[in-house]
Design an enzyme around this catalytic site. Structure first.
Site, PDB file in Angstrom:
ATOM      1  N   CYS A   1      -6.836   5.979   3.395  1.00  0.00           N
ATOM      2  CA  CYS A   1      -6.398   4.583   3.493  1.00  0.00           C
ATOM      3  C   CYS A   1      -7.355   3.690   4.293  1.00  0.00           C
ATOM      4  CB  CYS A   1      -4.971   4.553   4.023  1.00  0.00           C
ATOM      5  SG  CYS A   1      -4.101   3.049   3.596  1.00  0.00           S
TER       6      CYS A   1
ATOM      7  N   HIS B   1      -1.301   9.170   1.958  1.00  0.00           N
ATOM      8  CA  HIS B   1      -0.868   9.754   3.222  1.00  0.00           C
ATOM      9  C   HIS B   1       0.125  10.848   2.845  1.00  0.00           C
ATOM     10  CE1 HIS B   1      -2.239   6.330   5.743  1.00  0.00           C
ATOM     11  NE2 HIS B   1      -1.810   5.563   4.781  1.00  0.00           N
TER      12      HIS B   1
END
Ligand code: GLN
Length: 242
Positions: free
Chosen positions: A86, A186
């Protein structure tokens, strides 16, 4: 890298997975950290890991990160494998536009760049992708939460089966070019994707042993990991990995 501030959704857990899977096989594993201002030669490591964070954290580390640009380039050149989640993934591209509209110049190793979601919109939720990493073809499951809309990715990691990916309706997720793996997943990523964990271990070991293959890794019992995956595949009506 920046373990103390870039750790959204337990991204550091990825390192626990690598540590366990190495130790279970008798592969020596040493974890080190690199925070703002710490002197480290990043090219001396087998693997670099950089997790996700909020805009505020991303902004705060930029001067330190840019000061390491040459050293990171050397690391990639010398086959240190890089895993980015990310925020970390965004920072290897040209720039990142934060939710407040401020444009942050990033490392610029790749042409991709990250714009911000219109009117504060974010890609949030579970995600499943069909990924191709060298010879490994597998489905990856995870959780995404990003305002950033990453565009101009010339080597995506995989095709989106459920969720958003690099941007709303992108159809594609992440970045992979054989040296750097960047993804919005994630979860943390590796507990639910044991094959990706072993792939990362293999790439890291190849720095010192270029002939090392994933098939050289002793198999481990992934029953629990695979049932977590199956539960998600079932929920999203996606066919599991064969
Ligand atoms: N702050 C970034 C964004 O919102 C990255 C968030 C994250 O790492 N999950 O796009």
């Amino acid at each position: 890298m920046y373990h103390d501030i870039m750790d959204l959704y337990g991204d550091k857990g990825n390192m626990l997975v690598l540590s366990k899977r190495c130790k279970d096989r008798g592969i020596p594993f040493e974890l080190d950290t690199c925070g703002i201002g710490e002197e480290k030669d990043l090219s001396s490591y087998d693997l670099l890991f950089f997790g996700g964070g909020a805009d505020k954290e991303q902004l705060s580390l930029i001067p330190d990160l840019l000061s390491r640009k040459e050293n990171i380039a050397k690391a990639i050149d010398e086959k240190t494998f890089v895993l980015l989640i990310c925020g970390g993934y965004q920072m290897f591209g040209k720039y990142y536009v934060a939710a407040d509209g401020s444009k942050i110049e990033c490392l610029g190793f790749y042409d991709y760049r990250t714009e911000t979601g219109a009117e504060g919109s974010r890609c949030i939720g579970n995600i499943v992708i069909d990924a191709q990493l060298d010879d490994l073809h597998t489905k990856m499951v995870g959780f995404e939460n990003h305002g950033g809309q990453t565009v101009g990715v010339d080597h995506p990691l995989g095709k989106v089966l459920y969720g958003c990916g690099n941007s709303f309706d992108a159809g594609w997720e992440g970045f992979y070019d054989g040296k750097v793996l960047g993804t919005y997943l994630h979860g943390p990523l590796l507990p639910k994707n044991p094959k990706i964990a072993d792939f990362v271990i293999t790439k890291a070991l190849q720095k010192k042993d270029p002939g090392f293959q994933m098939s050289d890794l002793q198999p481990l019992d992934d029953t629990l990991e695979n049932s977590a995956r199956e539960a998600l595949f079932k929920r999203f009506e996606i066919e599991g990995d064969k």
